[in-house]
Design an enzyme around this catalytic site. Structure first.
Site, PDB file in Angstrom:
ATOM      1  N   CYS A   3      -7.597   1.867   2.126  1.00 45.90           N
ATOM      2  CA  CYS A   3      -8.710   1.078   1.579  1.00 45.90           C
ATOM      3  C   CYS A   3      -8.310   0.437   0.251  1.00 45.90           C
ATOM      4  CB  CYS A   3      -9.921   1.984   1.378  1.00 45.90           C
ATOM      5  SG  CYS A   3     -11.308   1.156   0.571  1.00 45.90           S
ATOM      6  N   ASP A  48     -10.659  -6.738   0.526  1.00 43.52           N
ATOM      7  CA  ASP A  48     -10.048  -5.622   1.236  1.00 43.52           C
ATOM      8  C   ASP A  48      -9.425  -6.174   2.517  1.00 43.52           C
ATOM      9  OD1 ASP A  48     -10.470  -2.312   1.234  1.00 43.52           O
ATOM     10  OD2 ASP A  48     -10.010  -3.180   3.186  1.00 43.52           O
ATOM     11  N   SER A  90       0.801  -1.229   0.000  1.00 41.94           N
ATOM     12  CA  SER A  90       0.000   0.000   0.000  1.00 41.94           C
ATOM     13  C   SER A  90       0.831   1.275   0.000  1.00 41.94           C
ATOM     14  CB  SER A  90      -0.939  -0.002   1.206  1.00 41.94           C
ATOM     15  OG  SER A  90      -1.876  -1.053   1.099  1.00 41.94           O
ATOM     16  N   HIS A 135     -14.967  -0.384   4.383  1.00 41.82           N
ATOM     17  CA  HIS A 135     -14.790   0.968   4.930  1.00 41.82           C
ATOM     18  C   HIS A 135     -16.013   1.845   4.695  1.00 41.82           C
ATOM     19  CE1 HIS A 135     -10.395   0.441   5.542  1.00 41.82           C
ATOM     20  NE2 HIS A 135     -10.512  -0.383   4.514  1.00 41.82           N
TER      21      HIS A 135
END
Length: 627
Positions: free
Chosen positions: A387, A368, A329, A374
Site C-alpha cells: 500500500c 496509490d 516498494s 486498500h
C-alpha cells in the site's frame, strides 16, 4: 780532335749519413709516439675505464631476462576452476636489436600470415613498451608456424618465439561481470604501475576480481642471467631467481547457482545478487546480457568491440554493481522498521487508504497503485499488499532527516565495499544533497515519493541484496564478499579475507520479527503480491517492487501495452529463505519487466530453490528446514 770534358761527382757520405740519421730519428719519434698512444689507450681500456668496458663486454655476452610469475587461479565455492592459465606462443621483436622493424615484418610476412590487425597492434604496443622489451607481432602461433619460423630464424636477429601463459575463462559469459578479465597493459596503466614489477608480462586485471585482487593474483617477478652468442641466442643459464606465483582465490560464489540465475533471467536485461546472510558471502552475482571476457585477453578485434559497445542492451555494463535504479516498494520493509524504531507508528496501528494521499493543506494527490484504495491497513497489510498511501503517510511522519537515517543504516546511498572493482553507491537523497547538487530546498512532497522508493532515490541490486541480508540476519549488516580465502602454493592453510560489518540497532527484536512475518505473508498470504512462489518445503520472506522509468501525469493511467518496451516499469523483488534461519538473500531486477510479483519474484524463487535443494546445503540444515 779535342776530347769532351767529363764532370765527376763524388758522393758526400757525411750528408747521406745525416739524412738517414734524421729519418731514423723521425721514424723513432713516430714509433715512440704511436707506442705511447697505444699504451695510453691500453691504460684507458684496461685500467681507467676497465669497469665500464668490462660491463659492455659482459652485456654482449650476458643478458638479464625477467621471469614473469604465474598468475593465480580462481576457484568457486565447490572447487570449480573459473580462471585458468594456458600456454601459448607468440612471435616477438626486440626493437633494440632490429634496425628496420617495418622491413623485418615485411620479410616475416613471406613466412607467416601477418594481417593488418597484427600490424596495428604491433604499432600500438611498440609505443607503449620499452625498446628492450619484446613487442608481439603475431599471437597464438601453432606448431606448424613455429617450425616454419625456426627454419629461417637465423635471418631475423631480434625476433624470437616466446612462450607465455595466457588467461582463459572456461565459463566465459557466466563469470564475466564478477571476475572481470585481464588484458594488455595500456599507456595509462603503464604510467601508473611499477614497471619493474611487470617486467616480462604484458597483462593486468581490467575489472571485477581480476582488478580488485591484482596485487595478489599477479605474483612477483623473477629473473635469470643467461649467456648469449653474437646473434643474441641463449647459450646457457648462468644464474636465476625464480618468480613467486600469484595467490589463488577461492570464492563464496557458487558457479552452479550463478548458471541457474543466468538461466532464470534468460534473455531479459537485468541483474541478480544472492548473499549468504550469515557470512556476507556472495553466492551469485549476475548481470544480463553478458559477454565473453576471453575476447579481451590478447586484444579484442575492432569489429567485436564495436558490436559490444554499440549494442542497445549494453552487455559490458555490470548492472549488478553499477546499475542504479529506483528501488520502488522493495524498500518499504526498511522504512517500516525505521518508523517502528522512531516510535511514530506501531505495527498494528491502522490507517485509511482511499487510493490517494494529500499533504495537509494541499490538494495535490499522490496516487496509490490500487485506484480504489486498500481501505483500513496496518503495517503488516501495507507490506503484504504494498500500500503506497500507508508509506506516504509514514514517510511524512518521519520526515526526510529520520527517513534518510533509517535507510542509510541499511547501506543505501553508499558503496557496500564489495571486493569487485567498479561498484557505484547509488543515491539516497537528503536536504544537504539537494542543496549541494541542485541548489534547492527540500520539499515535503519529495519525502513522500522517497517513502515508496521513487524520486531521486537510486539503489544498485547489490545494495538491495546486502540490505535484505541484513534484515534476514535481524540487523547484522555484513559487507558483501566474493572471495572467501586466498592461497599460495606453499600455504598449508588458506588466508581468509576480512569480513566487516555493523549492527543496525534502530529496531527492537520484536520489530524485526513482525516485519519479517509480514514479508513472509507477501508470499503466503491470500492477498500477497508474490503468492505464486510459495514453496511447500520452506518459507520465503520477500517484497515486490515496481519502479517507474518515467512519470505519469495526475490523470494518466499506466498501460504497458501502449508504451515502448524500454520505457516500461522495472520489475524488482527481494527475498530470503528459510525465514527462521536464513541461508540465502536475493535481490532481482528485470529491466522494463513490469510487475515485480509476476516477473522478478519467479526468478528469485528459482534461484532460492536451486540453492536450498542442493544436497550439501540441505545436509548442512540437518536434512530439513525449520520453516
Amino acid at each position: 780532335m779535342a776530347l769532351p770534358s767529363v764532370q765527376v761527382r763524388f758522393k758526400d757520405r757525411f750528408a747521406e749519413r745525416r739524412l738517414v740519421a734524421g729519418r731514423l730519428v723521425v721514424a723513432g719519434v713516430v714509433v715512440v709516439l704511436a707506442l705511447m698512444a697505444l699504451i695510453a689507450q691500453l691504460f684507458h681500456l684496461q685500467v681507467a675505464d676497465h669497469a665500464y668496458y668490462s660491463t659492455l663486454s659482459e652485456d654482449n655476452r650476458v643478458r638479464i631476462e625477467p621471469l614473469p610469475p604465474t598468475r593465480g587461479l580462481i576457484y568457486d565455492a565447490n572447487g570449480v576452476l573459473l580462471a585458468d592459465n594456458y600456454p601459448t606462443h607468440s612471435l616477438e621483436m626486440v626493437l633494440d636489436k632490429v634496425d628496420d622493424p617495418e622491413a623485418t615484418i615485411a620479410e616475416l610476412a613471406q613466412i607467416l600470415t601477418i594481417d593488418e590487425a597484427d600490424r596495428r597492434r604491433f604499432e600500438r604496443l611498440r609505443r607503449q613498451l620499452r625498446r628492450y622489451e619484446g613487442v608481439p607481432i603475431r599471437l597464438r602461433l601453432n606448431d606448424e608456424e613455429i617450425a616454419r619460423f625456426a627454419v629461417d630464424a637465423h635471418r631475423f636477429p631480434g625476433v624470437d618465439v616466446r612462450a607465455e601463459l595466457v588467461r582463459y575463462y572456461p565459463l566465459a559469459e557466466h563469470t564475466a561481470h564478477v571476475l572481470g578479465y585481464v588484458g594488455r597493459i595500456n599507456e595509462v596503466e603503464m604510467r601508473r604501475i611499477d614497471a619493474s614489477a611487470y617486467a616480462g608480462t604484458h597483462f593486468i586485471g581490467k575489472g571485477g576480481l581480476e582488478k580488485a585482487y591484482e596485487d595478489l593474483l599477479h605474483g612477483r617477478v623473477g629473473h635469470r642471467q643467461v649467456e648469449v652468442n653474437a646473434r643474441g641466442r641463449v647459450q646457457r643459464v648462468l644464474t636465476s631467481q625464480l618468480p613467486v606465483p600469484g595467490r589463488d582465490l577461492h570464492l563464496f560464489l557458487d558457479i552452479y547457482l550463478q548458471q541457474e540465475a543466468a538461466a532464470a533471467l534468460g534473455e531479459r536485461r537485468g541483474a541478480l545478487v544472492a548473499i549468504d546472510p550469515r557470512t556476507g558471502g556472495v553466492l551469485a552475482l549476475v548481470s544480463r546480457p553478458s559477454f565473453d571476457p576471453n575476447l579481451f585477453v590478447e586484444g579484442i578485434s575492432q569489429a567485436d568491440y564495436d558490436a559490444l559497445l554499440g549494442s542497445l542492451d549494453q552487455p559490458l555494463f555490470n548492472r549488478a554493481v553499477r546499475g542504479q535504479y529506483p528501488p520502488g516498494s522493495t524498500v518499504k520493509p526498511f522504512i517500516g522498521l525505521g518508523g517502528l524504531a522512531a516510535g511514530v507508528v506501531t505495527f498494528r496501528q491502522e490507517k485509511w487508504c482511499p487510493g490517494h494521499y494529500s499533504l495537509p493543506g494541499h490538494t495535490h494527490r499522490f496516487r496509490d497503485w490500487k485506484r480504489g484504495g486498500h481501505g483500513r491497513v496496518n503495517m503488516e497489510r501495507a507490506i503484504v499488499e504494498s500500500c503506497d498511501v500507508y508509506f506516504y503517510d509514514l514517510a511524512h511522519q518521519l520526515g526526510i532527516d529520520r527517513l534518510h537515517e533509517a535507510l542509510a543504516g541499511f547501506g543505501f546511498g553508499a558503496r557496500t565495499g564489495i571486493d569487485v572493482a567498479g561498484e557505484l553507491g547509488g543515491l539516497l537523497p537528503s536536504r544537504a544533497w539537494k542543496r549541494a547538487a541542485r541548489g534547492q530546498s527540500w520539499y515535503p512532497g519529495e519525502t513522500l515519493i522517497l517513502g515508496i522508493g521513487q524520486g531521486y532515490f537510486l539503489a544498485t541490486p547489490l545494495q538491495l541484496a546486502a540490505a535484505t541480508a541484513a534484515l534476514a540476519a535481524r540487523g547484522e549488516y555484513r559487507v558483501p564478499r566474493v572471495v572467501r580465502t586466498t592461497r599460495a602454493p606453499a600455504d598449508a592453510v588458506p588466508e581468509a579475507t576480512l569480513a566487516a560489518g555493523h549492527s543496525i540497532a534502530q529496531a527492537r527484536a520484536r520489530d524485526w520479527e513482525d516485519v519479517i512475518e509480514a514479508m513472509a505473508n507477501v508470499i503466503e498470504g491470500p492477498a500477497g503480491t508474490a503468492r505464486q512462489i510459495r514453496h511447500p518445503a520452506y518459507r520465503i520472506a520477500g517484497k515486490t517492487g515496481t519502479s517507474q522509468v518515467f512519470s505519469l501525469g495526475q490523470t494518466q493511467r499506466y498501460r504497458a501495452e501502449e508504451i515502448e518496451e524500454r520505457l516500461r516499469d522495472h520489475a524488482l523483488f527481494v527475498a530470503f529463505a528459510p525465514v527462521a534461519e536464513p541461508r540465502i538473500a536475493v535481490a532481482v531486477i528485470v529491466e522494463n519487466g513490469g510487475g515485480g510479483g509476476a516477473v522478478a519474484a519467479p526468478v528469485a524463487a528459482q534461484v532460492i530453490d536451486a540453492y536450498l535443494s542442493r544436497p550439501q546445503v540441505l545436509e548442512a540444515a540437518g536434512g530439513r528446514y525449520d520453516r
